[in-house]
Design a protein around this motif. Structure first.
Motif, PDB file in Angstrom:
ATOM      1  N   ALA A  19    -105.495  38.331  70.004  1.00  0.00           N
ATOM      2  CA  ALA A  19    -104.779  37.327  70.802  1.00  0.00           C
ATOM      3  C   ALA A  19    -105.011  37.560  72.290  1.00  0.00           C
ATOM      4  CB  ALA A  19    -103.291  37.385  70.491  1.00  0.00           C
ATOM      5  N   ASP A  20    -105.348  36.505  73.025  1.00  0.00           N
ATOM      6  CA  ASP A  20    -105.646  36.669  74.455  1.00  0.00           C
ATOM      7  C   ASP A  20    -105.071  35.580  75.349  1.00  0.00           C
ATOM      8  OD1 ASP A  20    -107.272  34.608  73.665  1.00  0.00           O
ATOM      9  OD2 ASP A  20    -109.109  35.411  74.513  1.00  0.00           O
ATOM     10  N   ALA A  21    -104.377  34.583  74.803  1.00  0.00           N
ATOM     11  CA  ALA A  21    -103.805  33.521  75.634  1.00  0.00           C
ATOM     12  C   ALA A  21    -102.555  32.982  74.967  1.00  0.00           C
ATOM     13  CB  ALA A  21    -104.820  32.390  75.849  1.00  0.00           C
ATOM     14  N   VAL A  22    -101.510  32.768  75.771  1.00  0.00           N
ATOM     15  CA  VAL A  22    -100.267  32.216  75.242  1.00  0.00           C
ATOM     16  C   VAL A  22     -99.647  31.325  76.308  1.00  0.00           C
ATOM     17  CG1 VAL A  22     -98.924  34.226  75.984  1.00  0.00           C
ATOM     18  CG2 VAL A  22     -98.076  32.804  74.127  1.00  0.00           C
ATOM     19  N   GLU A  23     -99.155  30.140  75.906  1.00  0.00           N
ATOM     20  CA  GLU A  23     -98.664  29.141  76.859  1.00  0.00           C
ATOM     21  C   GLU A  23     -97.503  28.349  76.260  1.00  0.00           C
ATOM     22  OE1 GLU A  23     -99.898  28.343  80.038  1.00  0.00           O
ATOM     23  OE2 GLU A  23    -101.224  30.077  79.923  1.00  0.00           O
ATOM     24  N   TRP A  24     -96.345  28.386  76.943  1.00  0.00           N
ATOM     25  CA  TRP A  24     -95.243  27.500  76.594  1.00  0.00           C
ATOM     26  C   TRP A  24     -95.512  26.111  77.176  1.00  0.00           C
ATOM     27  CZ3 TRP A  24     -91.336  29.002  73.427  1.00  0.00           C
ATOM     28  CH2 TRP A  24     -91.094  30.375  73.277  1.00  0.00           C
ATOM     29  N   CYS A  25     -95.141  25.071  76.435  1.00  0.00           N
ATOM     30  CA  CYS A  25     -95.300  23.723  76.965  1.00  0.00           C
ATOM     31  C   CYS A  25     -94.327  23.522  78.131  1.00  0.00           C
ATOM     32  CB  CYS A  25     -95.039  22.683  75.881  1.00  0.00           C
ATOM     33  SG  CYS A  25     -95.367  20.992  76.428  1.00  0.00           S
ATOM     34  N   PRO A  26     -94.801  23.070  79.313  1.00  0.00           N
ATOM     35  CA  PRO A  26     -93.935  22.948  80.485  1.00  0.00           C
ATOM     36  C   PRO A  26     -93.157  21.646  80.567  1.00  0.00           C
ATOM     37  CG  PRO A  26     -96.181  22.438  81.106  1.00  0.00           C
ATOM     38  CD  PRO A  26     -96.215  22.816  79.648  1.00  0.00           C
ATOM     39  N   LEU A  27     -93.428  20.702  79.668  1.00  0.00           N
ATOM     40  CA  LEU A  27     -92.729  19.417  79.720  1.00  0.00           C
ATOM     41  C   LEU A  27     -91.316  19.572  79.175  1.00  0.00           C
ATOM     42  CD1 LEU A  27     -95.559  16.985  78.596  1.00  0.00           C
ATOM     43  CD2 LEU A  27     -94.891  17.670  80.891  1.00  0.00           C
ATOM     44  N   ASP A  28     -90.355  18.953  79.854  1.00  0.00           N
ATOM     45  CA  ASP A  28     -88.945  19.185  79.559  1.00  0.00           C
ATOM     46  C   ASP A  28     -88.579  18.914  78.104  1.00  0.00           C
ATOM     47  OD1 ASP A  28     -88.473  19.947  82.170  1.00  0.00           O
ATOM     48  OD2 ASP A  28     -87.945  17.922  82.827  1.00  0.00           O
ATOM     49  N   HIS A 322     -96.255  46.445  73.753  1.00  0.00           N
ATOM     50  CA  HIS A 322     -97.541  46.133  73.130  1.00  0.00           C
ATOM     51  C   HIS A 322     -98.353  47.412  73.024  1.00  0.00           C
ATOM     52  CE1 HIS A 322     -97.586  41.661  73.047  1.00  0.00           C
ATOM     53  NE2 HIS A 322     -96.653  41.813  73.979  1.00  0.00           N
ATOM     54  N   ASN A 323     -99.243  47.445  72.042  1.00  0.00           N
ATOM     55  CA  ASN A 323    -100.012  48.651  71.797  1.00  0.00           C
ATOM     56  C   ASN A 323    -101.507  48.415  72.005  1.00  0.00           C
ATOM     57  OD1 ASN A 323     -99.977  51.404  71.078  1.00  0.00           O
ATOM     58  ND2 ASN A 323    -100.750  50.894  69.044  1.00  0.00           N
ATOM     59  N   SER A 324    -101.842  47.484  72.882  1.00  0.00           N
ATOM     60  CA  SER A 324    -103.247  47.170  73.106  1.00  0.00           C
ATOM     61  C   SER A 324    -103.363  46.449  74.444  1.00  0.00           C
ATOM     62  CB  SER A 324    -103.780  46.306  71.959  1.00  0.00           C
ATOM     63  OG  SER A 324    -105.149  46.028  72.123  1.00  0.00           O
ATOM     64  N   LEU A 325    -104.561  45.914  74.747  1.00  0.00           N
ATOM     65  CA  LEU A 325    -104.812  45.262  76.028  1.00  0.00           C
ATOM     66  C   LEU A 325    -103.900  44.050  76.221  1.00  0.00           C
ATOM     67  CD1 LEU A 325    -108.715  45.321  76.231  1.00  0.00           C
ATOM     68  CD2 LEU A 325    -107.097  46.825  77.383  1.00  0.00           C
ATOM     69  N   ALA A 326    -103.146  44.060  77.307  1.00  0.00           N
ATOM     70  CA  ALA A 326    -102.213  42.982  77.627  1.00  0.00           C
ATOM     71  C   ALA A 326    -102.995  41.861  78.305  1.00  0.00           C
ATOM     72  CB  ALA A 326    -101.104  43.499  78.533  1.00  0.00           C
ATOM     73  N   TYR A 327    -103.132  40.721  77.631  1.00  0.00           N
ATOM     74  CA  TYR A 327    -103.948  39.629  78.154  1.00  0.00           C
ATOM     75  C   TYR A 327    -103.156  38.359  78.436  1.00  0.00           C
ATOM     76  CZ  TYR A 327    -108.696  41.570  77.645  1.00  0.00           C
ATOM     77  OH  TYR A 327    -109.841  42.294  77.813  1.00  0.00           O
ATOM     78  N   GLY A 328    -102.364  37.884  77.488  1.00  0.00           N
ATOM     79  CA  GLY A 328    -101.688  36.596  77.638  1.00  0.00           C
ATOM     80  C   GLY A 328    -100.222  36.753  77.953  1.00  0.00           C
ATOM     81  N   ALA A 329     -99.690  35.916  78.852  1.00  0.00           N
ATOM     82  CA  ALA A 329     -98.276  35.992  79.221  1.00  0.00           C
ATOM     83  C   ALA A 329     -97.823  34.667  79.803  1.00  0.00           C
ATOM     84  CB  ALA A 329     -98.052  37.120  80.242  1.00  0.00           C
ATOM     85  N   ASP A 330     -96.572  34.288  79.499  1.00  0.00           N
ATOM     86  CA  ASP A 330     -96.043  33.053  80.078  1.00  0.00           C
ATOM     87  C   ASP A 330     -94.524  33.034  79.991  1.00  0.00           C
ATOM     88  OD1 ASP A 330     -96.307  30.632  81.389  1.00  0.00           O
ATOM     89  OD2 ASP A 330     -96.483  29.457  79.556  1.00  0.00           O
ATOM     90  N   TRP A 331     -93.914  32.353  80.986  1.00  0.00           N
ATOM     91  CA  TRP A 331     -92.482  32.081  81.012  1.00  0.00           C
ATOM     92  C   TRP A 331     -92.210  30.774  80.249  1.00  0.00           C
ATOM     93  CZ3 TRP A 331     -89.512  35.497  83.973  1.00  0.00           C
ATOM     94  CH2 TRP A 331     -90.156  36.207  85.002  1.00  0.00           C
ATOM     95  N   SER A 332     -91.070  30.700  79.612  1.00  0.00           N
ATOM     96  CA  SER A 332     -90.605  29.444  79.034  1.00  0.00           C
ATOM     97  C   SER A 332     -89.604  28.794  79.972  1.00  0.00           C
ATOM     98  CB  SER A 332     -89.951  29.692  77.675  1.00  0.00           C
ATOM     99  OG  SER A 332     -89.329  28.517  77.195  1.00  0.00           O
ATOM    100  N   ARG A 333     -89.536  27.468  79.950  1.00  0.00           N
ATOM    101  CA  ARG A 333     -88.498  26.753  80.696  1.00  0.00           C
ATOM    102  C   ARG A 333     -87.208  26.642  79.900  1.00  0.00           C
ATOM    103  NH1 ARG A 333     -89.906  23.857  85.196  1.00  0.00           N
ATOM    104  NH2 ARG A 333     -92.093  24.052  85.813  1.00  0.00           N
ATOM    105  N   VAL A 334     -87.242  27.065  78.647  1.00  0.00           N
ATOM    106  CA  VAL A 334     -86.041  27.057  77.816  1.00  0.00           C
ATOM    107  C   VAL A 334     -85.211  28.288  78.150  1.00  0.00           C
ATOM    108  CG1 VAL A 334     -85.178  27.223  75.453  1.00  0.00           C
ATOM    109  CG2 VAL A 334     -87.170  25.799  75.958  1.00  0.00           C
TER     110      VAL A 334
END
Length: 447
Positions: A19-28, A322-334
């Motif tokens: 896993a290398d990318a993670v994204e919360w949907c920013p639309l309300d 995490h126990n490996s390379l930290a690649y993906g990160a994102d804040w949620s608006r929830v």
């Protein structure tokens, strides 16, 4: 003013592929949806049993779509869709609807930019391929950004994409029908162009970083044959950039040199702050509402939250489970509930030394299973073959929470008021996605 904070893991998900990318949907209306992208190198099948196959390895990917239900105590995140794709290196949601739908952009290992349209409702959503464009040449599409970072409606939505040949591509999204067209493409860096990002306050300006250790600015109103500025302040490859959508003229950059720099774009000779985060900074994300808070994915040192409004832009909280390379990160608006009707309780205050010792102890506890690969190009790390059963997740130690008192925090949150944020992070070789909660409380100097 001081800040107490703690983290709590809500769920850990095995993504099977790295896993290398993670994204919360920013639309309300769609903020409970989470997308995760993966990258897995697979050996080609042997043509004859017992003989090696000289065919190139396959770069496989998988796109996951999850739904977060804040009312579920156990397993609040559920998978609603998975799609087999080319290996994914970056992805981002458009901050405004396009063609009456939320749109997810994906940069992949085939050198193309893909747009997916979200359909259905929040509990039974599906994304469907809508349109794509080939960047041409034998390349990997490494990053993308939308011009809509401030969430302002506009009739002209643009995208920028960087690739492994050191090029940047400026693209225009057609308003009337799903279509994506390359407006211009130029050589920006001598090696891989790891990252490209818009100035969200003036989308004619683009910033890029590459494996040549350079940070560059470009003005697309003219033919971008030369940058408007070039910074050599980073000592290794520049791989993360984001314009602050809340504070004009503020830019954050990160590098393999393990430093996060925060810049005033009106004076690019020296950054406003320089924070050593103990790991290469693969991604940076500003908080969705607080212009001071910055989330950093720091490869070998986990995930950190920095406060850019305090002197020196200190790390105010860390998530190192995490126990490996930290690649993906994102804040949620929830804003997730803590426990309905229950006040937030923070552990007894610790000193800075005890927090550091706690963090170091956790790293030592897990070190026997860590896979350390120091500072090779990420395309090389992506292309390391790791069988699925090689990544082992170390469960979160029970009863251990992280807290770090700091001073000088600037925030709109009043003293004594607790706030809760929902985040998602993912790591590579152990192929896991973590969904976690960060709680913070502002204290008066007397406390």
């Amino acid at each position: 003013m001081a800040l107490r904070c703690k983290t709590q893991t809500l769920q850990v998900i095995d993504t099977e592929y790295s896993a290398d990318a993670v994204e919360w949907c920013p639309l309300d209306d769609w903020g409970t949806l989470l997308a995760c992208g993966t990258y897995q190198l697979k050996k080609p099948d042997s043509k004859v049993s017992g003989e090696d196959n000289d065919d190139p390895h396959l770069r496989l990917g998988r796109l996951y779509l999850y739904h977060y239900d804040p009312h579920r105590v156990f397993s609040p995140v559920t998978e609603v869709q998975r799609i087999e794709t080319a290996a994914i290196l970056d992805m981002k949601w458009c901050h405004v609807p396009l063609w009456d739908s939320p749109i997810l952009g994906i940069a992949d290992a085939k050198g193309s930019l893909q747009l997916y349209r979200l359909q259905g409702n929040r509990e039974s959503s599906r994304v469907q391929p809508t349109c794509s464009v080939d960047l041409e040449g034998d390349c990997l599409a490494l990053s993308l950004d939308w011009s809509t970072g401030r969430r302002e409606s506009t009739s002209l939505v643009k995208m920028v994409c960087s690739d492994s040949q050191g090029r940047l591509s400026l693209l225009q999204v057609e308003e009337s029908a799903p279509s994506l067209d390359v407006v211009c493409q130029w050589k920006a860096h001598g090696f891989e162009a790891w990252i490209a990002a818009f100035n969200y306050w003036n989308c004619d300006l683009i910033y890029s970083g590459g494996d040549d250790c350079l940070l560059k600015g470009w003005d697309t109103r003219a033919t971008p044959d030369s940058p408007v500025f070039t910074s050599k302040r980073h000592s290794m490859g520049v791989c993360s950039i984001q314009s602050n959508p809340h504070r004009e003229h503020v830019l954050a950059t990160g590098s393999y040199d393990e430093h996060v720099l925060v810049w005033d774009l009106r004076q690019m000779k020296q950054p406003m702050s320089d924070t050593h985060v103990q790991g290469g900074v693969w991604r940076l994300k500003w908080h969705p509402t607080d212009g001071a808070l910055l989330l950093a994915a720091c490869m070998h040192s986990g995930f950190h939250i920095l406060d850019s409004a305090s002197d020196g832009c200190p790390i105010v909280s860390s998530y190192v489970l995490h126990n490996s390379l930290a690649y993906g990160a994102d804040w949620s608006r929830v804003c997730p509930p803590v426990n309905p009707g229950t006040p937030v309780e923070f552990p007894a205050e610790r000193t800075e030394d005890s927090v550091t010792a706690h963090s170091d102890a956790m790293k030592l506890e897990q070190s026997g299973q860590n896979l350390k690969i120091f500072y090779e190009s990420p395309t090389c790390s992506f292309d390391v073959i790791v069988e699925d059963d090689a990544g082992v997740y170390v469960p979160e130690p029970s009863g251990k929470v992280e807290e770090r008192p700091i001073t000088g925090v600037s925030s709109n949150v009043k003293c004594g008021q607790a706030q809760t944020n929902l985040l998602a992070t993912c790591s590579f070789y152990d192929h896991v996605l973590h969904v976690w909660r960060w709680q913070s409380q502002r204290l008066s100097p007397a406390e």
